[in-house]
Design an enzyme around this catalytic site. Sequence first.
Site, PDB file in Angstrom:
ATOM      1  N   ARG A 120       0.919  -1.172  -0.068  1.00  0.00           N
ATOM      2  CA  ARG A 120      -0.133  -0.031   0.011  1.00  0.00           C
ATOM      3  C   ARG A 120       0.972   1.467   0.078  1.00  0.00           C
ATOM      4  O   ARG A 120       0.349   2.204  -0.386  1.00  0.00           O
ATOM      5  CB  ARG A 120      -1.025   0.070   1.164  1.00  0.00           C
ATOM      6  CG  ARG A 120      -0.374   0.125   2.359  1.00  0.00           C
ATOM      7  CD  ARG A 120      -1.460   0.063   3.691  1.00  0.00           C
ATOM      8  NE  ARG A 120      -1.603  -1.491   3.954  1.00  0.00           N
ATOM      9  CZ  ARG A 120      -0.654  -2.261   4.481  1.00  0.00           C
ATOM     10  NH1 ARG A 120       0.483  -1.793   4.465  1.00  0.00           N
ATOM     11  NH2 ARG A 120      -0.783  -3.702   4.616  1.00  0.00           N
TER      12      ARG A 120
ATOM     13  N   THR B 192      16.368   8.604  10.603  1.00  0.00           N
ATOM     14  CA  THR B 192      17.612   8.008  10.689  1.00  0.00           C
ATOM     15  C   THR B 192      18.211   7.057   9.710  1.00  0.00           C
ATOM     16  O   THR B 192      18.437   6.042   9.910  1.00  0.00           O
ATOM     17  CB  THR B 192      17.918   7.314  12.233  1.00  0.00           C
ATOM     18  OG1 THR B 192      16.988   6.239  12.189  1.00  0.00           O
ATOM     19  CG2 THR B 192      17.761   8.422  13.298  1.00  0.00           C
TER      20      THR B 192
ATOM     21  N   GLU C 147       7.758  -3.682  12.981  1.00  0.00           N
ATOM     22  CA  GLU C 147       7.897  -4.231  11.710  1.00  0.00           C
ATOM     23  C   GLU C 147       7.016  -3.613  10.754  1.00  0.00           C
ATOM     24  O   GLU C 147       7.167  -3.379   9.858  1.00  0.00           O
ATOM     25  CB  GLU C 147       7.992  -5.702  11.781  1.00  0.00           C
ATOM     26  CG  GLU C 147       8.276  -6.342  10.366  1.00  0.00           C
ATOM     27  CD  GLU C 147       7.302  -6.666   9.658  1.00  0.00           C
ATOM     28  OE1 GLU C 147       7.398  -7.282   8.617  1.00  0.00           O
ATOM     29  OE2 GLU C 147       6.016  -6.390  10.054  1.00  0.00           O
TER      30      GLU C 147
ATOM     31  N   GLU D 235      17.147  -0.959  12.843  1.00  0.00           N
ATOM     32  CA  GLU D 235      17.752  -0.276  13.582  1.00  0.00           C
ATOM     33  C   GLU D 235      18.728  -1.071  14.241  1.00  0.00           C
ATOM     34  O   GLU D 235      19.872  -0.664  14.681  1.00  0.00           O
ATOM     35  CB  GLU D 235      16.909   0.607  14.573  1.00  0.00           C
ATOM     36  CG  GLU D 235      15.807   1.408  14.184  1.00  0.00           C
ATOM     37  CD  GLU D 235      16.383   2.540  13.167  1.00  0.00           C
ATOM     38  OE1 GLU D 235      17.579   3.036  13.332  1.00  0.00           O
ATOM     39  OE2 GLU D 235      15.837   2.760  12.077  1.00  0.00           O
TER      40      GLU D 235
ATOM     41  N   GLU E 125      21.333  -1.946  11.721  1.00  0.00           N
ATOM     42  CA  GLU E 125      22.186  -0.652  11.524  1.00  0.00           C
ATOM     43  C   GLU E 125      23.142  -0.542  12.513  1.00  0.00           C
ATOM     44  O   GLU E 125      24.540  -0.186  12.238  1.00  0.00           O
ATOM     45  CB  GLU E 125      21.393   0.483  11.293  1.00  0.00           C
ATOM     46  CG  GLU E 125      20.956   0.547   9.968  1.00  0.00           C
ATOM     47  CD  GLU E 125      19.746   1.791   9.714  1.00  0.00           C
ATOM     48  OE1 GLU E 125      19.275   1.865   8.678  1.00  0.00           O
ATOM     49  OE2 GLU E 125      19.333   2.427  10.678  1.00  0.00           O
TER      50      GLU E 125
ATOM     51  N   ASP F 162       7.892 -14.398  10.105  1.00  0.00           N
ATOM     52  CA  ASP F 162       6.840 -13.494  10.477  1.00  0.00           C
ATOM     53  C   ASP F 162       5.780 -14.116  10.862  1.00  0.00           C
ATOM     54  O   ASP F 162       5.657 -14.368  12.069  1.00  0.00           O
ATOM     55  CB  ASP F 162       6.921 -12.540   9.273  1.00  0.00           C
ATOM     56  CG  ASP F 162       5.986 -11.134   9.325  1.00  0.00           C
ATOM     57  OD1 ASP F 162       4.954 -11.411   9.930  1.00  0.00           O
ATOM     58  OD2 ASP F 162       6.588 -10.110   8.779  1.00  0.00           O
TER      59      ASP F 162
ATOM     60  N   SER G 151      29.591 -18.798 -15.024  1.00  0.00           N
ATOM     61  CA  SER G 151      30.084 -20.181 -15.475  1.00  0.00           C
ATOM     62  C   SER G 151      31.345 -20.323 -14.742  1.00  0.00           C
ATOM     63  O   SER G 151      31.476 -21.656 -14.181  1.00  0.00           O
ATOM     64  CB  SER G 151      30.306 -20.302 -16.849  1.00  0.00           C
ATOM     65  OG  SER G 151      29.161 -20.089 -17.565  1.00  0.00           O
TER      66      SER G 151
ATOM     67  N   HIS H 299      22.800  -4.754  -1.588  1.00  0.00           N
ATOM     68  CA  HIS H 299      22.938  -6.008  -2.185  1.00  0.00           C
ATOM     69  C   HIS H 299      22.816  -6.050  -3.700  1.00  0.00           C
ATOM     70  O   HIS H 299      21.805  -5.388  -4.293  1.00  0.00           O
ATOM     71  CB  HIS H 299      22.034  -7.209  -1.560  1.00  0.00           C
ATOM     72  CG  HIS H 299      22.397  -8.578  -1.665  1.00  0.00           C
ATOM     73  ND1 HIS H 299      22.608  -9.092  -2.911  1.00  0.00           N
ATOM     74  CD2 HIS H 299      22.725  -9.407  -0.832  1.00  0.00           C
ATOM     75  CE1 HIS H 299      23.095 -10.305  -2.557  1.00  0.00           C
ATOM     76  NE2 HIS H 299      23.269 -10.531  -1.435  1.00  0.00           N
TER      77      HIS H 299
ATOM     78  N   TYR I  98       7.124  -4.192  -3.246  1.00  0.00           N
ATOM     79  CA  TYR I  98       7.828  -5.360  -2.285  1.00  0.00           C
ATOM     80  C   TYR I  98       8.181  -6.541  -2.933  1.00  0.00           C
ATOM     81  O   TYR I  98       8.646  -7.504  -2.554  1.00  0.00           O
ATOM     82  CB  TYR I  98       6.883  -5.707  -0.966  1.00  0.00           C
ATOM     83  CG  TYR I  98       6.986  -4.850   0.126  1.00  0.00           C
ATOM     84  CD1 TYR I  98       7.930  -3.836   0.497  1.00  0.00           C
ATOM     85  CD2 TYR I  98       5.935  -5.120   0.965  1.00  0.00           C
ATOM     86  CE1 TYR I  98       7.898  -3.073   1.468  1.00  0.00           C
ATOM     87  CE2 TYR I  98       5.999  -4.498   2.315  1.00  0.00           C
ATOM     88  CZ  TYR I  98       6.862  -3.202   2.458  1.00  0.00           C
ATOM     89  OH  TYR I  98       6.839  -2.660   3.379  1.00  0.00           O
TER      90      TYR I  98
HETATM   91 ZN   LIG Z   1       4.112  -9.471   9.944  1.00  0.00          ZN
END
Ligand SMILES: [Zn+2]
Length: 721
Positions: free
Chosen positions: A195, A255, A403, A412, A415, A432, A605, A660, A669
């Site tokens: 959302r 932050t 979360e 946090e 980090e 989760d 390869s 990454h 997401y």
């Molecule tokens: Zn969750």
Amino acid sequence: MALYRAHESLTRNLVPFILLTATLCWSQSAVRGFTPGSSLREQKLERKFKLIPSPKEERRQHRIFTAEPHIAGSERNNELARYIAAEWKKQGLEDVVIHEYDVYTTFPKSASLEMVAPLHYKATLREAPYRVDPDTKNPRVTGAWTGMSISGEVTAPVVYAHSGNPEDYELLRKHGIDVKGKIVLVRYSNPYSYRGFKALTAQREGAAAMLVYSDPAEDGYKRGQVFPNGPWGPETHIQRGAITYDFMVPGDPTTPGWASVPGAKHIPVSEAVSAPKIMALPLSWHDAKPLLENMDGPTAPEDWQGGLPIRYHLGGQKVQVHLKIEMDNSNKPNYVVEGRIRGSEFPDELVVLGNHRDAWVFGGVDPSSGTASMMEMTRAFAQLRKQGMRPRRTLVVCSWDGEEVGLTGSTEWGEQFADELRKNAVAYLNVDSSTSGPYFQGSAVASLAPMLVETSHSLQDPSGKSLYEAWRESTARRKHEDKEPGAVVDADLADTRIGSGSDHTVCLNFVGMPVIGLQFDGPYGVYHSMYDDFYWMNHIGDPGYRYHTLMSQLWGVLGLRLANADLLPFDFATYAVNLREFVNDLAKGKDMSQLDLKPVLDEISRFEAAGKKLNASTERALTSSKLEAKTADEINRGMMQIERNWLNPEGIPGRPWFKHILYGARYTYAHLELPGLTEAVEKQDWPTARAQAEILQRALANNTRLLDELAAKLAEQSSAN
Ligand SMILES: [Zn+2]
């Protein structure tokens, strides 16, 4: 959060039988990464471990966590942090600490929505109670609100903008409808799209506010029986949620890139890229229907029609609403609880396991099912320790906070401890929601996919089959539904395409830790509503708490294998096969005349050949019973470095926090492989694409060199013996 995996029909990777052969190579008696002798010890330990978690205890813990609403920053959620810390100490975990972060927080003071034309309707913004479920009468349940909405007041016409994606606004423009200064009414969508991306799109389009509602076509009566008779969302269910632009940078928006430890510097909210600049409010279909059925304008296209028994129109004039939202914005503490079982041989090396604690309301599935599974897993870890069994490496267990707001607590923490984690972390195992049904879904960074599949053989599904068999069957069903050709092979099982939307994000994308994600999934339409509660779980989701228990066992066994392995169970040849597929997918159907990907494919390869060589030498070393502790340690340290070498300190273009280069996430997401390269190719920005391809090539060459060195070291040791 973490609805993403549950609702997206997964893009399966059709890696040819590498994983299958890998599994076959390892006989029943050998555990990947263990010598024959330590395999036996490990299996004995795992048998003891698996006997400890009990459905009765899972249910008892689940009731404690679901008894009251526990939103991040609330007194109840902080009380639960203290409860977990006390419980862990009682169980026998070590080094239990509560980390505090002072984070930018929003809470609703008030919200109201009224249709002022063509007729009057005052939205209830509440969910109806049911007699059978006393929790639905809890006066502390909030009404409708959106995390990180701004405050404001506006009276404006409403436009129906379907899912609120950029192409939806294109279509509106074609019909001559401009949303500037208007209020857009969008719906949650299937496949799931975050959302926050809908909010950013509405903000960019100049809308004054966004209302986002649950259409029965997505998660209500069009899907099946609704609560309290079935798993789907009833008429008044409200999907709360945050709209934080954490796809830009997660965590506390003030932050970005550093930890919100007490006393840390905070930037003004107005300068924070992840802080939305738009008002937003979620609605049940009960409250959205009066708006939708009074709208004028052109009839919405067929695929914009929803599950309500009305014709949906695009609107734009006739329906006017008055929306007022007052938020309380301040810095509030978030608490991350951390506990450990110290390793006996390599106490510095860390296997991290985590679950978030905060919930939008009771969090029956999301996340308290996972929290219950975690509490039973820690009880079992601690019980083994009391019997004198320590893991070789340290197990770190974390209860994350915030979360649901922006992956805040884990970000946090990651980090704050990034340097230590980059040096010493073996892997991160995220749960989760542990259970919304019986279908197992496991995801893993490609190098850990084979060990995840292998581990599933040693667990028993409540159906009586092995978890592996059950996983194969549900994968076959899904492949059939998606009309994917071919029989199920092991490489179809673990999803190696990892997006965002849960606490693994900081570990993978910022710290560079290999990650695994685990969940049991099923029909679930009450996500982030009041009805995601204890009653739902006991009557619909997992009445016997058997899948909760299986999750405690699986999660713990994975942790133990990573903590105890003689040689860490990474498979870099599989990583290479997946990478090749990522590169081929990126080029599919595009004019690639401006970018030569052959050098990258050649590097892959070479990386694959080096991975195979290392697989062969680790297998030889493990079976030869000549593996020296010092060599093993050097090999393991080297293997831990591989994932870190996929980090680019500069980050991906435009999103420096995401470091990454193989794994990223779209703004929705959704998973996004080779994020920097892919986004540049999609924009046809060839100079950036070439630069990103070179970064990838260099990282591959580095890692190939490292794998070669490790294989040589192992060979040297075996010949010396
Ligand atoms: Zn969750």
